[in-house]
Design a protein around this motif. Structure first.
Motif, short mmCIF file in Angstrom:
data_model
loop_
_atom_site.label_atom_id
_atom_site.label_comp_id
_atom_site.label_asym_id
_atom_site.label_seq_id
_atom_site.Cartn_x
_atom_site.Cartn_y
_atom_site.Cartn_z
N GLU A 40 6.31 1.82 -2.64
CA GLU A 40 4.86 2.02 -2.50
C GLU A 40 4.12 0.69 -2.44
O GLU A 40 3.22 0.50 -1.61
N ARG A 41 4.51 -0.23 -3.32
CA ARG A 41 3.85 -1.55 -3.32
C ARG A 41 4.20 -2.34 -2.08
O ARG A 41 3.34 -3.00 -1.49
N THR A 42 5.47 -2.29 -1.69
CA THR A 42 5.90 -3.07 -0.53
C THR A 42 5.19 -2.59 0.73
O THR A 42 4.75 -3.39 1.56
N LEU A 43 5.05 -1.28 0.84
CA LEU A 43 4.37 -0.73 2.02
C LEU A 43 2.93 -1.25 2.12
O LEU A 43 2.46 -1.62 3.20
N ALA A 44 2.25 -1.30 0.98
CA ALA A 44 0.87 -1.81 0.98
C ALA A 44 0.84 -3.28 1.39
O ALA A 44 0.07 -3.68 2.27
N VAL A 45 1.72 -4.07 0.78
CA VAL A 45 1.74 -5.51 1.04
C VAL A 45 2.02 -5.78 2.52
O VAL A 45 1.34 -6.58 3.17
N VAL A 46 3.03 -5.09 3.07
CA VAL A 46 3.43 -5.33 4.45
C VAL A 46 2.29 -4.98 5.41
O VAL A 46 2.12 -5.60 6.45
N ASN A 47 1.48 -4.00 5.04
CA ASN A 47 0.37 -3.60 5.91
C ASN A 47 -0.93 -4.31 5.57
O ASN A 47 -2.00 -3.95 6.10
N GLY A 48 -0.86 -5.31 4.69
CA GLY A 48 -2.05 -6.10 4.36
C GLY A 48 -3.10 -5.31 3.58
O GLY A 48 -4.29 -5.62 3.66
N LEU A 49 -2.66 -4.28 2.83
CA LEU A 49 -3.61 -3.45 2.08
C LEU A 49 -3.57 -3.83 0.61
O LEU A 49 -2.47 -3.95 0.03
N ASP A 50 -4.73 -3.98 -0.02
CA ASP A 50 -4.73 -4.39 -1.43
C ASP A 50 -4.83 -3.18 -2.37
O ASP A 50 -5.19 -3.32 -3.53
N ASP A 51 -4.54 -2.00 -1.86
CA ASP A 51 -4.57 -0.78 -2.67
C ASP A 51 -3.45 0.13 -2.14
O ASP A 51 -3.49 0.55 -0.97
N ASN A 52 -2.43 0.40 -2.98
CA ASN A 52 -1.30 1.23 -2.52
C ASN A 52 -1.76 2.58 -1.99
O ASN A 52 -1.12 3.17 -1.13
N TYR A 53 -2.89 3.08 -2.55
CA TYR A 53 -3.33 4.43 -2.20
C TYR A 53 -3.97 4.49 -0.81
O TYR A 53 -4.32 5.55 -0.33
N GLN A 100 -11.57 16.57 0.65
CA GLN A 100 -11.97 17.87 1.24
C GLN A 100 -12.25 18.90 0.13
O GLN A 100 -13.23 19.63 0.18
N LEU A 101 -11.41 18.90 -0.91
CA LEU A 101 -11.57 19.90 -1.98
C LEU A 101 -12.82 19.62 -2.84
O LEU A 101 -13.45 20.55 -3.34
N SER A 102 -13.14 18.32 -2.99
CA SER A 102 -14.25 17.98 -3.89
C SER A 102 -15.56 17.73 -3.17
O SER A 102 -16.62 17.70 -3.80
N GLY A 103 -15.46 17.46 -1.87
CA GLY A 103 -16.66 17.07 -1.13
C GLY A 103 -17.09 15.64 -1.45
O GLY A 103 -18.20 15.23 -1.12
N LEU A 104 -16.20 14.86 -2.09
CA LEU A 104 -16.54 13.48 -2.46
C LEU A 104 -15.69 12.49 -1.66
O LEU A 104 -14.63 12.84 -1.16
N GLN A 105 -16.20 11.26 -1.58
CA GLN A 105 -15.46 10.20 -0.90
C GLN A 105 -14.52 9.50 -1.90
O GLN A 105 -14.84 9.40 -3.09
N TYR A 106 -13.40 8.97 -1.37
CA TYR A 106 -12.49 8.16 -2.20
C TYR A 106 -13.23 6.93 -2.73
O TYR A 106 -13.16 6.62 -3.92
N SER A 107 -13.95 6.27 -1.82
CA SER A 107 -14.68 5.07 -2.22
C SER A 107 -15.73 5.43 -3.27
O SER A 107 -16.58 6.30 -3.05
N GLY A 108 -15.66 4.77 -4.41
CA GLY A 108 -16.57 5.07 -5.51
C GLY A 108 -15.95 6.02 -6.53
O GLY A 108 -16.43 6.12 -7.65
N ASN A 109 -14.88 6.73 -6.14
CA ASN A 109 -14.20 7.66 -7.06
C ASN A 109 -12.70 7.36 -7.10
O ASN A 109 -11.88 8.26 -7.30
N GLU A 110 -12.35 6.10 -6.90
CA GLU A 110 -10.94 5.75 -6.72
C GLU A 110 -10.08 6.20 -7.90
O GLU A 110 -8.99 6.76 -7.71
N LYS A 111 -10.55 5.94 -9.11
CA LYS A 111 -9.68 6.19 -10.27
C LYS A 111 -9.26 7.66 -10.37
O LYS A 111 -8.06 7.96 -10.41
#
Ligand code: GLY
Length: 332
Positions: free
Chosen positions: A232-245, A259-270
């Motif tokens: 999971e970590r390697t995939l993020a690093v290789v794609n230049g992403l600083d968040d595995n998710y 879709q289930l919550s009607g909320l965006q990931y950004s701002g609700n990451e945790k």
């Protein structure tokens, strides 16, 4: 974008080309190791062979082991922690040692995954009363091109791996950290700190000792290599992403939660990360035959489900059971 499967395929091929035989992942419920509830690392199923018993597939093995670790469950919710993860591992059972293990790690990272060599930082074991400082690994890293200022020496709590339970094979390790942001996040920022600059992606463990019941470290008859690279970590690093998710392993679940919550990931990451992680882990644990209960494995499963439910609730999703079911479908 590099896919998770590209990395799996490349890794297995790279080590098969170097004489390794692929072995399947062992189940999450250890078959022959009563000292642990779950398979937390690739070494569990291999303990007898690390202690010297011959393995039917030979002395060089490669695998992708499913693992479950709950010791740092409270860290889940940040960008790099997971309870369930896939670990890519190459193994030497009394065959090659530090020289080949380190040279191949470096070659795989820089030539196969095309990671920038200037962003790779290394940690090695600092030495204590049980084992000497691992200057040998540091010298090998220097010989492949890592300069002194990117090699750090840390104590046992950081650069020692095993035993899996209270006793068994173990040894110093050397860890590879990737500089995600190329900016110090404070005066003490260095590999292993939790500021988010560095992601530890791989470790090479040099299993030279057996920790006995008296807590002593006896030399093994033949030293082994056990490596572990977190997919999971390697995939993020290789794609230049600083968040595995943000990788393809998680995005379908993140989108489903949105879709289930009607909320965006950004701002609700945790809460999004905790739900995705815990539901995925619970699905794999159930797959290997565990059911929720109030003790041992069943309790851990119940805890994962309960923690995910709490976060679903926080996001305003009241129909937990159908939401969890829809998320499990995404992971399947
Ligand atoms: N290779 C040891 C581990 O990270 O699990």
């Amino acid at each position: 974008m590099v896919s998770a499967n590209d990395i799996r395929v490349k890794y297995l091929k790279f080590f098969k080309d170097r004489g390794h035989v692929e072995i399947p992942s062992a189940p999450l419920v250890p078959e022959n190791d009563p000292s642990v509830l779950f398979t937390t690392a690739g070494m569990h199923p291999l303990v007898p062979y690390l202690l010297g018993q011959p393995h039917s597939a030979g002395k060089r093995l490669v695998d992708i082991q499913k693992c479950l670790r709950t010791d740092d469950i409270d860290e889940v919710g940040d960008t790099i922690h997971h309870t369930f993860f896939e670990m890519l591992g190459n193994w030497s059972l009394g065959d090659y040692f530090k020289e080949d293990a380190i040279a191949w790690s470096y070659e795989f990272l820089t030539k196969e995954l095309n990671l920038d060599p200037n962003r790779i930082y290394i940690t090695c074991f600092a030495g204590d009363q049980d084992a000497p400082k691992d200057t040998e690994s540091a010298e090998i890293w220097k010989s492949v091109g890592i300069p002194d200022e990117r090699i750090f020496f840390y104590p046992k709590k950081d650069n020692w791996w095993g035993p899996a339970g209270a006793t068994g094979p173990c040894g110093p390790d050397t860890e590879m950290h990737y500089d995600m942001t190329q900016k110090p996040h404070g005066p003490d920022c260095k590999p292993g700190c939790s500021c988010g600059r560095f992601s530890e992606i791989w470790n090479d463990v040099f299993m030279q000792y057996n920790k006995n019941e008296k807590g002593q470290f006896e030399k093994l008859p033949k030293p082994n290599v056990d490596t572990g690279m977190g997919l999971e970590r390697t995939l993020a690093v290789v794609n230049g992403l600083d968040d595995n998710y943000l990788t393809e392993l998680w995005q379908p679940a993140i989108q489903k939660i949105s879709q289930l919550s009607g909320l965006q990931y950004s701002g609700n990451e945790k809460p999004f990360r905790i739900i995705a992680d815990h539901i995925r882990a619970a699905a794999f644990v159930i797959c290997d035959g565990v059911t929720p209960s109030n003790k041992e494995r069943g309790y851990i499963l119940r805890r994962l489900i309960r923690r995910a439910t709490l976060q679903l609730n926080r996001l305003g999703i009241k129909s937990y059971v159908s939401a969890a079911g829809e998320l499990v479908d995404v992971f399947i």
